[in-house]
Motif scaffolding. Structure first.
Motif, short mmCIF file in Angstrom:
data_model
loop_
_atom_site.label_atom_id
_atom_site.label_comp_id
_atom_site.label_asym_id
_atom_site.label_seq_id
_atom_site.Cartn_x
_atom_site.Cartn_y
_atom_site.Cartn_z
N ILE A 52 0.85 -1.19 0.00
CA ILE A 52 0.00 0.00 0.00
C ILE A 52 0.88 1.24 0.00
N LEU A 53 0.64 2.13 -0.96
CA LEU A 53 1.29 3.44 -0.97
C LEU A 53 0.18 4.46 -0.73
N LEU A 54 0.24 5.12 0.41
CA LEU A 54 -0.83 6.03 0.83
C LEU A 54 -0.31 7.45 0.94
N ASP A 55 -0.91 8.34 0.15
CA ASP A 55 -0.59 9.76 0.25
C ASP A 55 -1.24 10.31 1.52
N VAL A 56 -0.41 10.78 2.46
CA VAL A 56 -0.92 11.25 3.75
C VAL A 56 -0.90 12.77 3.83
N GLY A 57 -0.92 13.43 2.68
CA GLY A 57 -0.88 14.89 2.66
C GLY A 57 -2.06 15.55 3.34
N LEU A 58 -3.18 14.82 3.45
CA LEU A 58 -4.38 15.38 4.08
C LEU A 58 -4.57 14.87 5.52
N ARG A 59 -3.56 14.24 6.08
CA ARG A 59 -3.72 13.61 7.39
C ARG A 59 -3.91 14.62 8.52
N LYS A 60 -3.29 15.76 8.41
CA LYS A 60 -3.35 16.72 9.52
C LYS A 60 -4.80 17.08 9.87
N SER A 61 -5.64 17.25 8.88
CA SER A 61 -7.04 17.62 9.13
C SER A 61 -7.98 16.42 9.21
N ASN A 62 -7.43 15.22 9.03
CA ASN A 62 -8.25 14.00 9.06
C ASN A 62 -7.52 12.88 9.79
N ALA A 63 -6.92 13.22 10.90
CA ALA A 63 -6.01 12.31 11.58
C ALA A 63 -6.69 11.01 12.00
N GLU A 64 -7.88 11.09 12.57
CA GLU A 64 -8.56 9.89 13.07
C GLU A 64 -8.92 8.95 11.92
N ASP A 65 -9.41 9.52 10.82
CA ASP A 65 -9.77 8.68 9.67
C ASP A 65 -8.55 7.98 9.10
N PHE A 66 -7.46 8.72 8.97
CA PHE A 66 -6.24 8.12 8.45
C PHE A 66 -5.75 6.99 9.36
N GLN A 67 -5.77 7.24 10.67
CA GLN A 67 -5.26 6.23 11.59
C GLN A 67 -6.13 4.98 11.55
N ARG A 68 -7.45 5.16 11.42
CA ARG A 68 -8.36 4.01 11.36
C ARG A 68 -8.01 3.11 10.17
N VAL A 69 -7.76 3.72 9.04
CA VAL A 69 -7.48 2.94 7.83
C VAL A 69 -6.07 2.35 7.90
N ILE A 70 -5.12 3.10 8.42
CA ILE A 70 -3.76 2.58 8.58
C ILE A 70 -3.77 1.36 9.50
N ASP A 71 -4.58 1.41 10.54
CA ASP A 71 -4.70 0.26 11.44
C ASP A 71 -5.24 -0.96 10.69
N GLN A 72 -6.18 -0.76 9.79
CA GLN A 72 -6.71 -1.87 8.99
C GLN A 72 -5.62 -2.48 8.12
N VAL A 73 -4.81 -1.63 7.54
CA VAL A 73 -3.72 -2.11 6.68
C VAL A 73 -2.74 -2.93 7.49
N ILE A 74 -2.36 -2.41 8.65
CA ILE A 74 -1.39 -3.11 9.50
C ILE A 74 -1.98 -4.42 10.01
N GLU A 75 -3.26 -4.39 10.38
CA GLU A 75 -3.92 -5.61 10.88
C GLU A 75 -3.92 -6.71 9.82
N ARG A 76 -4.03 -6.33 8.55
CA ARG A 76 -4.02 -7.34 7.49
C ARG A 76 -2.61 -7.80 7.14
N GLY A 77 -1.61 -7.16 7.72
CA GLY A 77 -0.23 -7.56 7.46
C GLY A 77 0.31 -7.04 6.15
N TYR A 78 -0.28 -5.98 5.62
CA TYR A 78 0.19 -5.43 4.35
C TYR A 78 1.37 -4.48 4.59
N GLU A 79 2.19 -4.33 3.57
CA GLU A 79 3.33 -3.42 3.64
C GLU A 79 2.84 -2.02 3.30
N LEU A 80 3.02 -1.09 4.21
CA LEU A 80 2.51 0.27 4.04
C LEU A 80 3.65 1.27 3.88
N VAL A 81 3.58 2.07 2.83
CA VAL A 81 4.47 3.21 2.66
C VAL A 81 3.61 4.47 2.70
#
Length: 615
Positions: free
Chosen positions: A115-144
């Motif tokens: 997964i390559l995720l553009d996090v340029g909008l994370r500052k104003s959407n921190a909770e949403d980004f973290q929720r999805v990042i947690d899903q990626v990590i839970e599935r064991g995917y490689e996240l950049v």
């Protein structure tokens, strides 16, 4: 594995793969599909086999950062010929977390997906980004996680676009496509841009390329395996448009409807150069009426539509059969019923095209298995409709209509009359030439303007002289003759394509775009010593006379199709096969999800029926 933003200066590992699939996802209107188009053109130019599926939102201008805004491209590349989108995705580049979460919910990612995720909008959407990042990590995917640098961000802001070119650069570097290979394709796709603006977009592409060069620690290499001189990259609707021209059809009338509209768009640009006319009618009914009128006047004509438009055309289709006027209808299927899901694929229109008119129906139904077939189907449709004077419906679907595929250059015929159709085109659809003489209900079949050839055209029942007739004998005669036309097709149909042994335990049957999916699944199953074969139908109605005898060679026959079925309701193809053969054909796989069938889903059903059922 989670790789942080500050990673720098990597030494990449090159992974040589035979086949892989990746996605680029952005909000609608930001150019993800253009980026995908450039990538598949570059892969094709590199001599790699490619198959793509656009991700198109159903709504016009959906709100950004919502699931409805999901747009992009799914691209499968291989060092061997491929004819379907495959089983799962190995890499996703997403412009923000909402789109990524939406696609993760489709459960099409494979094990170890990157997964390559553009996090340029994370500052104003921190909770949403973290929720999805947690899903990626839970599935064991490689996240950049990455963020577009300040220089590129300022350039994007000045252009009010261009983020897609930055993403294009990242993906091009990951898949070892050189700038020298990609940049000419950028220029082709954006040829209308002023040179200054085009140069800035190319700068964004190079910046993305450089970012991946220093921040992504892997490269994916697909070996060149084809001659670039002998093959071309083309999508289904473009091939269909070219086939319409080559088949000698001179008039197209339609009304915009997804996913058939691009046939009209393509012909609007090219048809006039070949003596053709495109007519955008005020509605679907007017379009089919115009085509019937033009064909009555002797001009080979065609109309294109999708499910809702097909419903509106039904009365006129029945009229053409009764009046003995040729008619060609292209139905690009989409998920229904009603408006349904306009940008999702399906094979659910089969009952409508065969039985959708009142009274006794006489209609021929062709299907296309791949982009190649899209080019040749108009030739066969014209041959059959002019020979028999009954409607011919060509069935494609959203997947084939919009997917790009690398194919051999088509053999141009420049067909003027139906007798010009080459044998190889008929054989492609497993049909022989029809008898020279075909009986009609009305003896006089003259076109307007023929001296002493005036004739009545009506939807009422007529006798041989063309006079309106209501007697029992004339009604029976008319039905018999119309059906004998269909029977002429039955007798001309050859044994359909079968891949696998003639004495296998299981036979998997499909039609249309299911062909390459079944073929891939059956090939894998046979490599595992499973006793299975596949059968594919291109002419779906009428069916070949020897079909029941073919089915009797196998212990169990099952159908797979992209149309709803359950234990109490067989899916359309299974129902048709039951009716025509009086055999218990099982709906083994009949999803109505709007997503394409996959080889893996068919393979799992093969294993289930061979290992768990008593065959």
């Amino acid at each position: 594995m989670h790789q942080p933003l500050e990673k720098q200066a990597v030494t990449p590992v090159v992974e040589n793969q035979h086949v892989t699939r990746f996605e680029v996802l952005m909000d609608a209107g930001f150019g993800a599909q253009k980026a995908g188009e450039i990538l598949i053109r570059a892969f094709a130019a590199a001599g790699v086999h490619v198959y793509s599926e656009p991700v198109i939102p159903a709504e016009i201008s959906p709100p950004p950062r919502t699931p409805a805004a999901l747009s992009g491209a799914i691209i499968r590349v291989a060092d061997f010929k491929i004819g379907n989108i495959g089983n799962h995705t190995d890499l996703i580049l997403a412009s923000h977390e909402i789109l990524l979460e939406t696609r993760l919910g489709d459960h099409e990612t494979g094990p170890g997906c990157r997964i390559l995720l553009d996090v340029g909008l994370r500052k104003s959407n921190a909770e949403d980004f973290q929720r999805v990042i947690d899903q990626v990590i839970e599935r064991g995917y490689e996240l950049v996680e990455f963020e577009i640098g300040a220089t590129s961000a300022m350039l994007i802001k000045s252009l009010n676009s261009g983020k897609n070119l930055y993403y294009l650069g990242i993906l091009a570097r990951i898949y070892n496509l050189t700038c020298e290979l990609v940049e000419p394709e950028i220029r082709k796709v954006f040829f209308k841009l002023p040179e200054g603006k085009l140069a800035k977009n190319i700068t964004l592409f190079r910046n993305g390329y450089d970012y991946a060069d220093t921040h992504i620690d892997y490269r994916i290499e697909i070996a060149m395996s084809r001659s670039r001189e002998e093959e071309i990259l083309i999508d289904g609707n473009s091939a269909l448009s070219a086939g319409i021209i080559d088949a000698g059809i001179k008039f197209m009338s339609g009304y915009p409807i997804t996913p058939a509209s691009t046939v009209m768009h393509t012909l609007a640009a090219d048809f006039a150069a070949y003596g053709g006319i495109v007519h955008q009618a005020e509605d679907e009914i007017a379009a089919v009426g115009a085509v019937i009128g033009a064909y009555y006047g002797g001009t080979p004509s065609i109309t294109c539509t999708s499910g809702p438009g097909l419903s509106l055309k039904q009365e006129f289709i029945g009229y053409a059969a009764m009046a003995e006027i040729p008619l060609i209808v292209i139905d690009a299927q989409r998920s229904g019923p009603s408006t349904g899901m306009p940008t999702k694929t399906a094979q659910s229109d089969l009952p409508a095209v065969i039985f959708g008119r009142h009274g006794d129906n006489t209609t021929i139904v062709l299907s296309v298995a791949d982009v190649d077939d899209c080019f040749y189907a108009p030739h066969v449709a014209r041959y059959l409709t002019e020979k028999l004077k009954i409607p011919v419906i060509v069935m494609t679907d959203f997947q084939i209509a919009n997917s790009f595929e690398v194919v051999h250059k088509m053999a141009v015929t420049e067909m003027e009359a139906i007798d010009d159709i080459p044998d190889h085109v008929l054989q492609r659809f497993y049909i022989e030439r029809l008898p020279e003489s075909i009986e009609m209900v009305k003896d006089n079949q003259a076109t307007p303007g023929t001296p002493d050839g005036m004739r009545r055209v009506t939807g009422l029942n007529t006798d041989a002289a063309g006079e309106v007739a209501y007697s029992p004998a004339s009604a029976q005669r008319s039905h018999e003759i119309r059906n004998r036309k269909l029977h002429a097709v039955r007798y001309a149909l050859q044994e359909p394509e079968i891949f696998g042994p003639e004495d296998a335990d299981l036979l998997v049957v499909g039609w249309g775009s299911a062909r390459d999916i079944i073929h891939e699944a059956v090939s894998v199953a046979q490599s595992r010593n499973l006793s299975v074969a596949g059968l594919h139908l291109k002419i779906v109605y009428p069916l070949p006379l020897m079909l029941a005898d073919i089915f009797k060679r196998y212990k169990k026959v099952v159908a797979v199709e992209l149309a709803y079925g359950d234990d109490l309701k067989p899916a359309p193809l299974a129902s048709l096969l039951r009716m025509e053969t009086a055999m218990n054909i099982i709906s083994a796989l009949s999803p109505a999800t709007g997503r394409p069938l996959t080889p893996r889903s068919v393979l799992m059903k093969i294993q289930e029926y061979l290992c768990e059922h008593d065959i």
